[in-house]
Design an enzyme around this catalytic site. Structure first.
Site, PDB file in Angstrom:
ATOM      1  N   ARG A 145      -7.489   2.197  -2.847  1.00  0.00           N
ATOM      2  CA  ARG A 145      -8.397   2.154  -1.693  1.00  0.00           C
ATOM      3  C   ARG A 145      -9.052   3.519  -1.522  1.00  0.00           C
ATOM      4  O   ARG A 145      -8.358   4.553  -1.527  1.00  0.00           O
ATOM      5  CB  ARG A 145      -7.631   1.775  -0.425  1.00  0.00           C
ATOM      6  CG  ARG A 145      -8.537   1.316   0.703  1.00  0.00           C
ATOM      7  CD  ARG A 145      -7.771   0.695   1.848  1.00  0.00           C
ATOM      8  NE  ARG A 145      -8.604  -0.291   2.520  1.00  0.00           N
ATOM      9  CZ  ARG A 145      -8.644  -0.478   3.836  1.00  0.00           C
ATOM     10  NH1 ARG A 145      -7.878   0.229   4.632  1.00  0.00           N
ATOM     11  NH2 ARG A 145      -9.440  -1.389   4.363  1.00  0.00           N
ATOM     12  N   HIS A 167      -3.159   4.392  -1.638  1.00  0.00           N
ATOM     13  CA  HIS A 167      -3.966   4.714  -0.451  1.00  0.00           C
ATOM     14  C   HIS A 167      -4.627   6.075  -0.674  1.00  0.00           C
ATOM     15  O   HIS A 167      -4.036   7.120  -0.433  1.00  0.00           O
ATOM     16  CB  HIS A 167      -3.078   4.749   0.788  1.00  0.00           C
ATOM     17  CG  HIS A 167      -3.839   4.773   2.080  1.00  0.00           C
ATOM     18  ND1 HIS A 167      -5.217   4.888   2.146  1.00  0.00           N
ATOM     19  CD2 HIS A 167      -3.425   4.684   3.372  1.00  0.00           C
ATOM     20  CE1 HIS A 167      -5.597   4.872   3.409  1.00  0.00           C
ATOM     21  NE2 HIS A 167      -4.526   4.753   4.176  1.00  0.00           N
ATOM     22  N   GLN A 198       0.854  -1.194   0.000  1.00  0.00           N
ATOM     23  CA  GLN A 198       0.000   0.000   0.000  1.00  0.00           C
ATOM     24  C   GLN A 198       0.888   1.242   0.000  1.00  0.00           C
ATOM     25  O   GLN A 198       1.634   1.483   0.954  1.00  0.00           O
ATOM     26  CB  GLN A 198      -0.922   0.031   1.219  1.00  0.00           C
ATOM     27  CG  GLN A 198      -1.921   1.201   1.097  1.00  0.00           C
ATOM     28  CD  GLN A 198      -2.795   1.420   2.300  1.00  0.00           C
ATOM     29  OE1 GLN A 198      -2.291   1.545   3.419  1.00  0.00           O
ATOM     30  NE2 GLN A 198      -4.099   1.485   2.097  1.00  0.00           N
ATOM     31  N   GLY A 231      -9.170  -6.699   8.684  1.00  0.00           N
ATOM     32  CA  GLY A 231      -8.054  -6.076   9.380  1.00  0.00           C
ATOM     33  C   GLY A 231      -7.787  -6.682  10.740  1.00  0.00           C
ATOM     34  O   GLY A 231      -6.966  -7.602  10.884  1.00  0.00           O
ATOM     35  N   ARG A 232      -8.497  -6.177  11.765  1.00  0.00           N
ATOM     36  CA  ARG A 232      -8.180  -6.572  13.142  1.00  0.00           C
ATOM     37  C   ARG A 232      -8.210  -8.082  13.391  1.00  0.00           C
ATOM     38  O   ARG A 232      -7.351  -8.587  14.124  1.00  0.00           O
ATOM     39  CB  ARG A 232      -9.098  -5.811  14.110  1.00  0.00           C
ATOM     40  CG  ARG A 232      -8.732  -4.319  14.189  1.00  0.00           C
ATOM     41  CD  ARG A 232      -9.858  -3.488  14.759  1.00  0.00           C
ATOM     42  NE  ARG A 232     -11.034  -3.541  13.903  1.00  0.00           N
ATOM     43  CZ  ARG A 232     -12.211  -3.015  14.193  1.00  0.00           C
ATOM     44  NH1 ARG A 232     -12.372  -2.382  15.328  1.00  0.00           N
ATOM     45  NH2 ARG A 232     -13.226  -3.110  13.338  1.00  0.00           N
ATOM     46  N   ASN A 276      -9.244  11.564  10.298  1.00  0.00           N
ATOM     47  CA  ASN A 276      -8.243  12.603  10.031  1.00  0.00           C
ATOM     48  C   ASN A 276      -8.871  13.909   9.533  1.00  0.00           C
ATOM     49  O   ASN A 276      -8.398  14.510   8.559  1.00  0.00           O
ATOM     50  CB  ASN A 276      -7.165  12.102   9.056  1.00  0.00           C
ATOM     51  CG  ASN A 276      -6.154  11.193   9.738  1.00  0.00           C
ATOM     52  OD1 ASN A 276      -5.810  11.402  10.899  1.00  0.00           O
ATOM     53  ND2 ASN A 276      -5.690  10.175   9.030  1.00  0.00           N
TER      54      ASN A 276
HETATM   55  C1  LIG Z   1      -3.785  -0.994  13.748  1.00  0.00           C
HETATM   56  C2  LIG Z   1      -4.476  -0.538  12.480  1.00  0.00           C
HETATM   57  C3  LIG Z   1      -3.741   0.084  11.486  1.00  0.00           C
HETATM   58  C4  LIG Z   1      -4.341   0.466  10.284  1.00  0.00           C
HETATM   59  N1  LIG Z   1      -3.578   1.027   9.286  1.00  0.00           N
HETATM   60  C5  LIG Z   1      -4.108   1.241   8.060  1.00  0.00           C
HETATM   61  C6  LIG Z   1      -3.286   1.608   6.959  1.00  0.00           C
HETATM   62  O1  LIG Z   1      -2.042   1.730   7.042  1.00  0.00           O
HETATM   63  N2  LIG Z   1      -3.890   1.803   5.759  1.00  0.00           N
HETATM   64  C7  LIG Z   1      -5.239   1.662   5.596  1.00  0.00           C
HETATM   65  O2  LIG Z   1      -5.751   1.845   4.476  1.00  0.00           O
HETATM   66  N3  LIG Z   1      -6.051   1.295   6.623  1.00  0.00           N
HETATM   67  C8  LIG Z   1      -5.507   1.059   7.834  1.00  0.00           C
HETATM   68  N4  LIG Z   1      -6.313   0.602   8.852  1.00  0.00           N
HETATM   69  C9  LIG Z   1      -7.732   0.294   8.590  1.00  0.00           C
HETATM   70  C10 LIG Z   1      -7.900  -1.192   8.247  1.00  0.00           C
HETATM   71  O3  LIG Z   1      -7.310  -1.487   6.987  1.00  0.00           O
HETATM   72  C11 LIG Z   1      -9.391  -1.616   8.178  1.00  0.00           C
HETATM   73  O4  LIG Z   1     -10.038  -0.871   7.177  1.00  0.00           O
HETATM   74  C12 LIG Z   1     -10.108  -1.421   9.519  1.00  0.00           C
HETATM   75  O5  LIG Z   1      -9.374  -2.045  10.561  1.00  0.00           O
HETATM   76  C13 LIG Z   1     -11.542  -1.996   9.502  1.00  0.00           C
HETATM   77  O6  LIG Z   1     -11.519  -3.348   9.161  1.00  0.00           O
HETATM   78  P1  LIG Z   1     -11.697  -4.496  10.314  1.00  0.00           P
HETATM   79  O7  LIG Z   1     -13.030  -4.226  10.964  1.00  0.00           O
HETATM   80  O8  LIG Z   1     -11.659  -5.781   9.526  1.00  0.00           O
HETATM   81  O9  LIG Z   1     -10.560  -4.333  11.267  1.00  0.00           O
HETATM   82  C14 LIG Z   1      -5.736   0.246  10.084  1.00  0.00           C
HETATM   83  C15 LIG Z   1      -6.477  -0.363  11.100  1.00  0.00           C
HETATM   84  C16 LIG Z   1      -5.865  -0.767  12.285  1.00  0.00           C
HETATM   85  C17 LIG Z   1      -6.700  -1.479  13.334  1.00  0.00           C
END
Ligand SMILES: Cc1cc2nc3c(=O)[nH]c(=O)nc-3n(C[C@H](O)[C@H](O)[C@H](O)COP(=O)(O)O)c2cc1C
Length: 359
Positions: free
Chosen positions: A226, A174, A97, A316-317, A234
């Site tokens: 994305r 991104h 990304q 993600g999480r 932000n």
């Molecule tokens: C620790 C953390 C770091 C993240 N860093 C990014 C990132 O670098 N780029 C991005 O597009 N989204 C980032 N996100 C958002 C995740 O990609 C994702 O969209 C978000 O966690 C919701 O999905 P989930 O419910 O499956 O966790 C981050 C989320 C978390 C929890």
């Protein structure tokens, strides 16, 4: 027979399943260089169909946060090569990304000589973390000149070439969550009066020029993007023309043939929901792959795939806390809960030490 765990295609690639690991910033890249700990972290999760890396800067100017990786130096390319080798050995494909933080940055987080850049000299509300002095207010960024715009586009194109050299299967732009590309799209952060500001045709111009440049560098089969329509992270407030603006973006991105569009819905994290009509618009207008993300569990992932709402599901999480998520979800095993306190802290704790099944 589950769709989620069956093989699929993404452009010219075959994926071992329909599950994508979402990009997640983890701040373990000391000196902005990918390291052995990161090899272990990504290799642990390589039973995904596709891994999208944490946000990775195409430029020294884009390194807004402490300890995030870049992909502009030879040492960074070398570090990433070890990661893509380890991930490919276990069967997953991998996109990096490309995240330029723009105004979500602090001089204390940047290397010497780097600048905080944005479409306009408008600071984001709120504060951000620095290793040197803890929380600090977001600074007022420098409004990008035409020369800055050209050089930043060139940095993205070079980063895309570096990604291929590092063994990545592609790159994800991104353009979500309040970083530089979205700062151009949104009227609150883009107050320009030249060809890059004002109408949506102008506010989308930078993103589309970056997309064209990276496609020119590595080909459209290796480029995804994305987007976070209705995202507010932000300091990106909602505004009336949101749906119309993102409909225009969907049309324009589709015309350029990117291999996928990846939509973020952060309502599970407390953000406004992305209206179903917006997701349906993307489904209709984007002829290549559509990825949906945000708050998925196995059952919802399967049902959205079966309903044809998207082609891939990003998570993600759950992946952060479960290196063997595919094995756990497909067998109905219990899952580990993520530990928020170690999301962004250095070292292996809360990074590579989540237990696997049968340990
Ligand atoms: C620790 C953390 C770091 C993240 N860093 C990014 C990132 O670098 N780029 C991005 O597009 N989204 C980032 N996100 C958002 C995740 O990609 C994702 O969209 C978000 O966690 C919701 O999905 P989930 O419910 O499956 O966790 C981050 C989320 C978390 C929890």
């Amino acid at each position: 027979m589950s769709v989620l765990y069956s093989k699929t295609v993404l452009g010219l690639l075959t994926l071992q399943n329909h599950l994508v690991m979402s990009p997640m910033t983890r701040n373990r890249a000391t000196d902005n260089i990918p390291n052995a700990l990161m090899v272990e972290y990504y290799a642990q999760r390589a039973t995904a169909g596709l891994i999208i890396t944490e946000g990775t800067s195409p430029s020294p100017n884009g390194l807004g946060y402490p300890r995030i990786p870049g992909i502009f130096s030879a040492a960074q390319v070398e570090g990433w090569k070890r990661i893509t080798d380890a991930v490919h050995a276990k069967g997953a494909k991998m996109f990096v990304q490309l995240m330029h933080c723009g105004r979500i940055a602090h001089p204390l987080n940047l290397p010497a000589g780097a600048r905080v850049l944005a479409p306009s000299a408008v600071a984001a509300a709120g504060e951000m973390y620095t290793d040197a002095k803890g929380m600090q207010p977001h600074p007022v960024p420098q409004a990008m000149t035409e020369a800055d715009i050209k050089s930043t586009i060139a940095e993205f194109a070079q980063a895309a070439k570096n990604a291929v050299t590092a063994g990545f299967d592609g790159i994800e732009l991104h353009s979500a969550n309040g970083y530089l590309l979205e700062q151009f799209i949104r009227p609150n952060s883009n107050r320009r009066t030249d060809g890059y500001g004002g109408s949506i045709e102008n506010r989308a111009r930078f993103v589309l020029e970056v997309a064209e440049a990276v496609i020119g560098a590595i080909g459209k089969d290796k480029v995804g993007i994305r987007l976070s329509p209705f995202g507010v992270f932000n300091d990106m407030p909602l505004y009336d023309a949101m749906q119309a603006d993102y409909t225009y973006l969907a049309q324009q991105l589709n015309a350029r043939g990117l291999v996928y569009v990846h939509l973020v819905d952060h309502s599970p994290m407390g953000a406004p929901p992305v209206p179903d009509a917006m997701k349906a618009t993307f489904r209709k207008l984007v002829k290549r792959s559509l990825i949906l993300s945000g708050g998925y569990d196995a059952a919802r992932a399967e049902s959205d795939l079966v309903a044809g709402k998207c082609d891939l599901i990003a998570v993600g999480r759950p992946f952060l806390a479960n290196p063997d998520l595919v094995a756990r979800w497909s067998s109905g095993a219990t899952v580990n809960a993520p530990d928020m306190a170690t999301f962004y802290t250095p070292g292996p704790k809360g990074y590579t030490d989540y237990p696997m099944l049968k340990e």
